[in-house]
Design an enzyme around this catalytic site. Structure first.
Site: not given
Length: 482
Positions: A78, A154, A178
């Site tokens: 990420k 996210s 997330s």
């Protein structure tokens, strides 16, 4: 070649001589060439360095050097987590390009030491707190089960990348859900470890007291293999604790230096006490398939020997408020200077979150922390009577992008989180695993959430692994990636 679905399958195939790390990585690159333009998974691809790392992994394995289950496995990271190959943008125009430049976050350094092949940096929501903004020069991540739907955030690119087979596992972060939301909406497994289990230094912060780093992968077993590598004390993170991680159960360990054969893990949950949460988790607009899928999952768990007890999560509404107050206030603490000078460069949803933070007083923040402690104590008492607490991760499948915003482009955060049940656990800090449990009537994944005592990741991983031995929801692949 036939691309292994799970990290565990790939690890076994590598050691059995059925595949090479170079072949796995070349297939991952080919899939990215074919699918990434439509999925918006990558912000930066590291094709050349990934192939070099894969070649090195093959040479090491051929020489008898086995670094464990992640050795030679393609892996996504990420893009709020620093990796030496490329810039960390946090999917924002605001973050200084020098932030984390040329450095690995501790979790990425641990992946490399274990022989993982880093394929690239993948999409997120801006600083892990906003939503997509098509007016900014970043990819819009999409769900491989239906590109018109949100893959969850996210850790969007980690979730859709695993689901589409662009890599076999990836790192995400979780402050209000997330890791678990994209795992749920994309039909894969995700683990939020106990707060403090995994170092979060080298990660652009959202909520200092809420942020967790953890894996997304096909299965609970795969998540365990990643956790075994990234967990452990690191002096750069003042919240990181020095506690051993024991992933053994039954007659042997879940993971180890050799192949993940599954020997010794056992599938029985005899004696496991499971608390079942239904209150607040089936609102009137829940998908009609959600409750039947949840009841079927419970039936599978009881068939494995677990006993069920109905429970209520203490201070439910208070924890939802405390999570919002804490995240907004701590986000503003980090972004205050940039927000004052570069307000227009932030995404609209990020600006809304920072504005909420500006309306929170010091007294509000302190009171939220006091209530969190009260809830933590109450949850600890609840775990005196159960070993695992299960609930649906969300009451619906992935929402469409059109449904996320109103006519003015504003996101109704309260309405969104009325259908998602993740943020409670960030506030109390317990470990939580999510695994697929079925599909909506529209064919979108549904997900089961399993929470455990602090630092008892082994218990929820054991339960998730046993469940996945009898179900194949986690092995279903979206048509576009088949």
């Amino acid at each position: 070649m036939t691309f292994p679905l799970t990290l565990s399958d790939a690890a076994n195939a590598l050691r059995g001589g059925e595949v090479t790390s170079v072949a796995l990585t070349e297939e991952a690159i080919a899939r990215a060439d074919r699918l990434d333009a439509g999925l918006g998974t990558y912000l930066a691809r590291f094709d050349d360095s990934a192939l070099q790392a894969a070649k090195q992994a093959d040479e090491e394995l051929a020489a008898g050097v086995d670094k464990g289950p992640l050795h030679g496995i393609p892996f996504g990271v990420k893009d709020i987590i620093a990796a030496a190959e490329g810039p960390t943008t946090a999917q924002s125009l605001v973050l200084d390009p020098a932030w984390g430049a040329g450095k690995d976050a501790p979790v990425v350094a641990r992946l490399r030491a274990a022989g993982a092949v880093i394929t690239g940096k993948v999409t997120t929501m801006e600083f892990a707190c906003g939503m997509v903004d098509p007016s900014k020069p970043f990819p819009v991540p999409r769900n491989p089960w239906d590109p018109g739907t949100w893959p969850g955030g996210s850790s969007s690119g980690t979730g859709n990348g695993v689901a589409a087979g662009l890599f076999l596992a990836g790192l995400g972060t979780d402050t209000a859900g997330s890791i678990r939301i994209p795992a749920a909406f994309c039909g894969v497994s995700g683990l939020m470890p106990t707060f403090g289990r995994v170092p979060k230094s080298g990660v652009a912060p959202l909520g200092y007291s809420l942020d967790h780093v953890g894996p997304l992968a096909r299965s609970a077993r795969d998540c365990a293999a990643v956790l075994e590598v990234i967990a452990g004390y690191h002096p750069s993170d003042p919240d990181c604790v020095d506690l051993p991680l024991d992933l053994a159960w039954g007659s042997g360990p879940l993971t180890g230096a050799g192949p993940l054969t599954g020997a010794g893990t056992g599938g029985s949950l005899e004696g496991l006490r499971i608390g079942v949460v239904r209150e607040h988790h089936f609102p009137g607009d829940a998908d009609p398939a959600a409750a039947p899928a949840f009841e079927a999952a419970l039936s599978t768990l009881t068939g494995l020997g677990a006993t069920l007890t109905e429970v209520t999560l203490p201070y439910w509404n208070e924890m939802l408020t405390a999570n919002l107050v804490t995240a907004c206030a701590e986000a503003l603490a980090y972004h205050r200077n940039d927000a004052a000078t570069r307000w227009g460069d932030y995404f609209a949803a990020t600006r809304a979150m920072l504005a909420r933070g500006a309306l929170i007083s010091g007294a509000d923040y302190v009171q939220a922390q006091r209530v969190r402690r009260v809830a933590q104590d109450a949850v600890a008492r609840l775990f005196d009577h159960v070993d695992v607490i299960v609930s649906p991760t969300a009451s619906t499948g992935a929402p469409t992008y059109d449904s996320l915003t109103d006519a003015q482009g504003r996101i109704d955060v309260e309405a969104l989180f009325a259908q998602i049940f993740t943020q409670y656990w960030d506030c109390v800090g317990n470990p939580v695993l999510v695994v697929p449990m079925g599909f909506t009537r529209a064919g979108l994944p549904l997900s089961l959430q399993l929470a455990g005592r602090p630092f008892a990741e082994a218990t929820i991983l054991r339960a998730g692994d046993a469940y996945q031995r009898l179900t194949d929801w986690h092995l279903r692949v979206p048509a576009l990636a088949a």
